[in-house]
Write a protein that holds these residues in place. Structure first.
Motif, PDB file in Angstrom:
ATOM      1  N   LEU A   1       0.881  -1.114  -0.166  1.00 49.69           N
ATOM      2  CA  LEU A   1       0.033   0.044   0.075  1.00 49.69           C
ATOM      3  C   LEU A   1       0.910   1.268   0.140  1.00 49.69           C
ATOM      4  CD1 LEU A   1      -2.822  -1.029   2.747  1.00 49.69           C
ATOM      5  CD2 LEU A   1      -3.204  -0.547   0.142  1.00 49.69           C
TER       6      LEU A   1
ATOM      7  N   ASP B   1      -2.144   6.013   0.059  1.00 49.96           N
ATOM      8  CA  ASP B   1      -3.421   5.146   0.245  1.00 49.96           C
ATOM      9  C   ASP B   1      -3.686   5.161   1.529  1.00 49.96           C
ATOM     10  OD1 ASP B   1      -3.291   4.683  -2.521  1.00 49.96           O
ATOM     11  OD2 ASP B   1      -2.436   2.475  -2.116  1.00 49.96           O
TER      12      ASP B   1
ATOM     13  N   GLU C   1      -3.012  -2.377  -5.038  1.00 50.29           N
ATOM     14  CA  GLU C   1      -4.285  -1.758  -5.856  1.00 50.29           C
ATOM     15  C   GLU C   1      -5.165  -2.657  -5.157  1.00 50.29           C
ATOM     16  OE1 GLU C   1      -6.499   0.804  -7.128  1.00 50.29           O
ATOM     17  OE2 GLU C   1      -4.502   1.211  -7.295  1.00 50.29           O
TER      18      GLU C   1
ATOM     19  N   LYS D   1      -5.846  -2.162  -1.744  1.00 51.20           N
ATOM     20  CA  LYS D   1      -6.381  -0.747  -1.171  1.00 51.20           C
ATOM     21  C   LYS D   1      -8.073  -0.875  -1.483  1.00 51.20           C
ATOM     22  CE  LYS D   1      -6.670   4.098  -2.692  1.00 51.20           C
ATOM     23  NZ  LYS D   1      -6.151   5.147  -3.741  1.00 51.20           N
TER      24      LYS D   1
END
Lengths: 272, 115
Positions: A189, A193, B19, B22
């Motif tokens: 991350l 984020d 990603e 997240k």
């Protein structure tokens, strides 16, 4: 100094093992070195470790337990750090304290310590149960420690919710154990984020650093010996920012040298 | 969009693990923060779709009612593509022909036959 200007700061994370105690020890030493009278309080009564990280485990005679019971004075229980006399540790008592300790008890202890210190750092236990709530009751502000991992961020979010509903203010974030290479490869991350998701200001960014393990082996926090390692610099900067100094955050993307890191930067640059 | 995203898309590769992390976090936190029990959320989703489809024909396959979260504020977001408006709204409990052909496993369909 009056207790009113003392900053009482809870160091918490929700999840265990993300670096609460390491941050408490290093931040305590760093603040002390910057001339602040600092007390660190081990509020993890079940699994205490702050004494060990500070190398003070053999010098404990009395603990918070005896102070509360009135069988010793606060000054007798506080363990002064030899190399850094501005720092003192109030050790956690027996794990059985968990059975009877109340939020009011914690408030009482912290109020006593606040009378003669500029900073009181409270090392919270992991979890969000009784022990955490006791520790939270005694603090005005908080530092939430997390790592760029889904479990740690989720737990941090839960803790932030509790801190918010208890009027703890300000709440700041320390992102620990950042691995620049993994971030560059988008296998971890990103800093943004985490700060976007948790919606907290970033107080510090600490890179993964093997020296942290070496320092815990010795019971000598990294900040004790200047700022030779990346983590030591990061913890020292957390202390400076906490005191209101404007210290720029490091950019993990600029940490890696060599072709791989450069390629990583190119790959993660926003095109549109 | 980064260069890496572009290359991954061109090669048809899956997204990076950061990603994925997240997106998973955003979804789970939206649910954690809303403190809604999943069963009630399902029921609410069903009823919303039911009400909306009385007025307009919606694309059930593309439609989505979910929780989203930003800046610690959780919002209920309905994304319901409209096929066409109904000239006359259906009465409560009434179903249209097209929806009667729907898969019985579809929660929306089940909500209607049970009511």
């Amino acid at each position: 100094m009056s207790a009113a200007s003392t900053r009482t700061i809870l160091i918490c994370s929700g999840k265990g093992g993300v670096g609460k105690t390491t941050l408490t020890a290093n931040l305590g030493i760093a603040l002390a070195k910057q001339g602040m009278r600092t007390a660190v309080l081990d509020a993890d009564f079940g699994l205490r470790n702050l004494d060990l990280l500070l190398g003070l485990e053999n010098r404990i005679v009395y603990t918070a337990q005896e102070v509360l019971a009135g069988t010793c004075r606060l000054e007798q229980a506080l363990v002064k750090h030899k190399q850094e006399p501005n720092l003192a540790l109030l050790p956690a008592g027996n794990p059985r304290m968990l059975e009877w300790l109340t939020p009011e008890d914690m408030q009482k202890i912290v109020a006593m310590v606040s009378a003669s210190y500029d900073y009181v750092l409270i090392d919270a236990p992991a979890g969000i149960e009784g022990g955490f709530k006791n520790a939270m009751a005694a603090a005005r502000e908080a530092i939430v420690v997390t790592t760029p991992e889904v479990s740690a961020v989720r737990d941090a979010d839960r803790v932030i919710g509790l801190l918010n509903s208890n009027g703890i203010q300000p709440i700041q974030l320390v992102l620990n154990r950042v691995r620049p290479k993994m971030m560059a490869n988008q296998e971890m991350l990103a800093v943004n984020d985490v700060t976007d998701i948790l919606a907290l200001p970033l107080l510090g960014l600490v890179l993964e650093d093997e020296q942290v393990i070496v320092s815990t082996n010795r019971g000598e926090p990294l900040t004790l010996h200047g700022t030779s390692s990346p983590a030591a610099r990061a913890y020292t900067n957390v202390a400076r920012r906490l005191r209101g100094e404007d210290v720029p955050l490091i950019d993990p993307a600029k940490e890696g040298r060599g072709l791989r890191a450069k390629l990583g930067r190119l790959m993660t640059k926003k095109l549109f | 969009m980064t260069l890496r995203d572009l290359i991954n898309r061109l090669l048809g590769r899956q997204q990076t693990s950061a990603e994925t992390a997240k997106e998973r976090l955003q979804l789970v936190l939206a649910h954690d923060r809303s403190d809604l029990n999943p069963e009630l959320l399902m029921q609410m989703r069903r009823e919303i779709l039911e009400v909306v489809s009385r007025y307009v024909e919606i694309d059930m396959d593309e439609g989505d009612v979910s929780l989203e979260t930003e800046d610690r504020v959780t919002a209920l977001v309905a994304n319901l593509p409209i096929k066409r408006a109904r000239a006359v709204p259906l009465a409560k409990g009434e179903t249209s022909e097209s929806e009667e052909e729907a898969d019985p496993a579809d929660p929306v369909f089940r909500a209607k036959v049970s009511s």
